[in-house]
Design a protein around this motif. Sequence first.
Motif, PDB file in Angstrom:
ATOM      1  N   LEU A   1       0.833  -1.206   0.000  1.00 31.70           N
ATOM      2  CA  LEU A   1       0.000   0.000   0.000  1.00 31.70           C
ATOM      3  C   LEU A   1       0.870   1.261   0.000  1.00 31.70           C
ATOM      4  CD1 LEU A   1      -2.771   1.440   0.315  1.00 31.70           C
ATOM      5  CD2 LEU A   1      -2.482   1.181   2.798  1.00 31.70           C
ATOM      6  N   ARG A   2       1.886   1.273   0.852  1.00 39.12           N
ATOM      7  CA  ARG A   2       2.783   2.440   0.900  1.00 39.12           C
ATOM      8  C   ARG A   2       3.484   2.647  -0.439  1.00 39.12           C
ATOM      9  NH1 ARG A   2       4.326   0.052   5.807  1.00 39.12           N
ATOM     10  NH2 ARG A   2       6.371  -0.484   4.935  1.00 39.12           N
ATOM     11  N   ALA A   3       3.937   1.548  -1.046  1.00 41.94           N
ATOM     12  CA  ALA A   3       4.655   1.661  -2.318  1.00 41.94           C
ATOM     13  C   ALA A   3       3.735   2.155  -3.428  1.00 41.94           C
ATOM     14  CB  ALA A   3       5.254   0.307  -2.686  1.00 41.94           C
TER      15      ALA A   3
ATOM     16  N   PRO B   1       3.146   8.239  -8.411  1.00 44.39           N
ATOM     17  CA  PRO B   1       2.289   9.332  -8.908  1.00 44.39           C
ATOM     18  C   PRO B   1       1.302   8.898  -9.985  1.00 44.39           C
ATOM     19  CG  PRO B   1       4.536   9.547  -9.749  1.00 44.39           C
ATOM     20  CD  PRO B   1       4.568   8.463  -8.713  1.00 44.39           C
ATOM     21  N   ARG B   2       1.504   7.731 -10.577  1.00 51.73           N
ATOM     22  CA  ARG B   2       0.575   7.252 -11.608  1.00 51.73           C
ATOM     23  C   ARG B   2      -0.690   6.647 -11.010  1.00 51.73           C
ATOM     24  NH1 ARG B   2       4.569   3.099 -14.307  1.00 51.73           N
ATOM     25  NH2 ARG B   2       4.775   2.705 -12.067  1.00 51.73           N
ATOM     26  N   ILE B   3      -0.707   6.438  -9.692  1.00 55.36           N
ATOM     27  CA  ILE B   3      -1.800   5.720  -9.031  1.00 55.36           C
ATOM     28  C   ILE B   3      -2.563   6.659  -8.115  1.00 55.36           C
ATOM     29  CG2 ILE B   3      -2.308   3.879  -7.360  1.00 55.36           C
ATOM     30  CD1 ILE B   3       0.126   2.390  -8.516  1.00 55.36           C
ATOM     31  N   ASP B   4      -3.875   6.578  -8.161  1.00 48.16           N
ATOM     32  CA  ASP B   4      -4.724   7.332  -7.242  1.00 48.16           C
ATOM     33  C   ASP B   4      -4.695   6.632  -5.890  1.00 48.16           C
ATOM     34  OD1 ASP B   4      -6.691   8.610  -5.779  1.00 48.16           O
ATOM     35  OD2 ASP B   4      -8.188   8.560  -7.381  1.00 48.16           O
ATOM     36  N   ALA B   5      -3.973   7.211  -4.943  1.00 50.00           N
ATOM     37  CA  ALA B   5      -3.761   6.570  -3.648  1.00 50.00           C
ATOM     38  C   ALA B   5      -5.050   6.403  -2.859  1.00 50.00           C
ATOM     39  CB  ALA B   5      -2.757   7.379  -2.832  1.00 50.00           C
TER      40      ALA B   5
END
Length: 231
Positions: A28-30, A35-39
């Motif tokens: 999850l942290r990684a 920046p390509r992923i909507d956290a």
Amino acid sequence: IPRGTADVHRGGGMLAVMHQTADAFAALRALAADPRIDARRIAILGMSAGGGAAILSASAPAYRNLAGGQAPRFAAHVAFYPGMHIAPSAETLTGAPMLIMVGENDDYQKPRRTALWVEHVKRTAPAAPVELRLVAGAPHSFLNSDLPGSRWVQDFRNPSNCPIWIAAPAQSPVLLLPDGSVRDNMAREEIQAALKSCLTTGGSLGYRRAAAERALADTVAFLRKAFAAVQ
């Protein structure tokens, strides 16, 4: 395996769930740092022991301890035929929606054991977004296409009649017993005896294409709804 748990079917199920939960928060942290992923829209999905980790990762204390507040919480949790060795208490759930799917004919992780935990949660927190679905005609591992047909494995350690360790904020361990009652303030020796004396042996596995396709379609619909609700 570096942690020393080579086969969760023959012992080490609870440790495997806890280790996989820690790994899930590391992932999850990684992912959240990419920046390509909507956290805000990262979900966790797991099967068997991994399903147990998908449930345990809905624990707010586990999130604080293992994710360290460095990433948003999981937006949704999906567990297929989970290993219910350890599970969060109702009051510690993060509030993210959870979908649990178990096989109607699962004799290795019997549906009733998972239902006991869901009922336990609903008694304490009726509005908790936890949904349990029974998949008709499906055994354990019904998603695993490497297991065509059905097979019985005699030396599996079967925990279906065992208590569930509830990861509660209380200092003393809490066990959810097979009759639905809760017991706490148990001595370590009592806990160890309760978690060992209940074990039986043997379990069946098998892929079911129709069941797998239905379950995966339901999962996609569930995740779309969960992600759409994220603010």
